[in-house]
Design a protein around this motif. Structure first.
Motif, PDB file in Angstrom:
ATOM      1  N   GLY A   1      18.775  18.655 -13.957  1.00 15.95           N
ATOM      2  CA  GLY A   1      17.759  18.483 -12.978  1.00 15.95           C
ATOM      3  C   GLY A   1      17.591  17.158 -12.486  1.00 15.95           C
ATOM      4  O   GLY A   1      17.256  16.945 -11.351  1.00 15.95           O
ATOM      5  N   SER A   2      17.767  16.198 -13.303  1.00 16.90           N
ATOM      6  CA  SER A   2      17.709  14.732 -12.832  1.00 16.90           C
ATOM      7  C   SER A   2      18.671  14.422 -11.821  1.00 16.90           C
ATOM      8  O   SER A   2      18.578  13.758 -10.810  1.00 16.90           O
ATOM      9  N   ILE A   3      19.892  14.757 -12.488  1.00 18.66           N
ATOM     10  CA  ILE A   3      20.936  14.580 -11.640  1.00 18.66           C
ATOM     11  C   ILE A   3      20.663  15.426 -10.156  1.00 18.66           C
ATOM     12  O   ILE A   3      20.982  14.826  -8.922  1.00 18.66           O
ATOM     13  N   GLY A   4      20.571  16.471 -10.322  1.00 17.65           N
ATOM     14  CA  GLY A   4      20.365  17.365  -9.063  1.00 17.65           C
ATOM     15  C   GLY A   4      19.362  16.749  -7.942  1.00 17.65           C
ATOM     16  O   GLY A   4      19.545  16.758  -6.933  1.00 17.65           O
TER      17      GLY A   4
ATOM     18  N   PHE B   1      25.228  17.370  -6.754  1.00 14.34           N
ATOM     19  CA  PHE B   1      23.920  18.147  -6.489  1.00 14.34           C
ATOM     20  C   PHE B   1      24.129  19.654  -6.952  1.00 14.34           C
ATOM     21  O   PHE B   1      23.267  19.976  -7.858  1.00 14.34           O
ATOM     22  N   ILE B   2      25.070  20.271  -6.566  1.00 18.02           N
ATOM     23  CA  ILE B   2      25.389  21.741  -7.001  1.00 18.02           C
ATOM     24  C   ILE B   2      25.622  21.934  -8.340  1.00 18.02           C
ATOM     25  O   ILE B   2      25.042  22.634  -9.028  1.00 18.02           O
ATOM     26  N   LEU B   3      26.279  20.890  -9.067  1.00 16.92           N
ATOM     27  CA  LEU B   3      26.778  20.894 -10.286  1.00 16.92           C
ATOM     28  C   LEU B   3      25.348  20.921 -11.154  1.00 16.92           C
ATOM     29  O   LEU B   3      25.168  21.493 -12.142  1.00 16.92           O
ATOM     30  N   GLY B   4      24.627  19.766 -10.847  1.00 19.52           N
ATOM     31  CA  GLY B   4      23.308  19.545 -11.642  1.00 19.52           C
ATOM     32  C   GLY B   4      22.310  20.821 -11.323  1.00 19.52           C
ATOM     33  O   GLY B   4      21.715  21.169 -12.399  1.00 19.52           O
TER      34      GLY B   4
END
Length: 218
Positions: free
Chosen positions: A17-20, A44-47
């Motif tokens: 969530g933080s990465i996204g 974003f997609i991976l996160g």
């Protein structure tokens, strides 16, 4: 064992969530169409997918309808948005697309059932479940019927923008609702549910208008 596994899932959920959220915010702000935009978009997609998948697993281990709802919407919107840009097509007929559609339909019907149960006992939060489920089912229906819906050469870009933007809004909403439970007396709780949409939907619309409908033959 379950406790350790749940804590691992929670850590991965927060990490994704933080990465996204960070990468999604940068994607909104920075110039589109660059290699930096593409790399941030992949992160974003991976996160977001990591967040959605771990949300589903945690909701299964410790039944939580809210977490289940957030996971469903994150996976479907981000998954279909990523598929649109990967395949460069508005059509959603690959086996992966069908899997996402089937999952959204089953989850949507389940959420409507849960929402009606809540409303039956006087819990107005059930409206949230019914509304979110309705939106999800409409998107799934649109994708199921995509082979019969006229579209243009720019349709997949708009779908990409709108679905990924919707996934970001859903995650940002969940973040606010979970982390800001103590609100000033003058601020109603529904504000948190609407704030990300109010702030980000105009941006999504603005970028979508940069890709007006264009017929395949033109």
């Amino acid at each position: 064992m379950n406790e350790k596994f749940f804590n691992l899932l929670l850590f991965l959920h927060i990490l994704g969530g933080s990465i996204g959220l960070l990468c999604g915010l940068l994607v909104f702000i920075l110039k589109k169409g660059t290699s930096r935009h593409a790399n941030l978009g992949r992160l974003f997609i991976l996160g977001m997918l990591l967040t959605g998948i771990t949300a589903q697993l945690m909701a299964f281990i410790r039944p939580n309808a809210f977490l289940f709802m957030v996971g469903v919407f994150t996976i479907y919107q981000v998954g279909t948005g990523a598929r649109a840009i990967y395949s460069k097509s508005f059509r959603a007929q690959h086996s992966i697309d069908r899997f996402l559609q089937f999952g959204m339909v089953i989850a949507g019907l389940s959420l409507i059932y849960l929402g009606i149960k809540k409303l039956w006992v006087g819990d107005l939060f059930g409206i949230v479940f019914v509304v979110f489920a309705g939106i999800g089912l409409l998107m799934a229906l649109q994708d199921i019927r995509s082979t019969a819906i006229p579209h243009d050469k720019k349709a997949y870009i708009r779908k990409h923008l709108q679905r990924l933007g919707g996934g970001f809004i859903a995650s940002a909403t969940a973040f606010l609702v979970v982390n800001f439970r103590e609100l000033p007396d003058w601020m109603p709780v529904w504000t948190l549910w609407l704030l990300p949409t109010a702030l980000l939907y105009p941006l999504i619309s603005y970028h979508s208008r940069k890709y007006p409908p264009k017929s395949v033959g033109s």
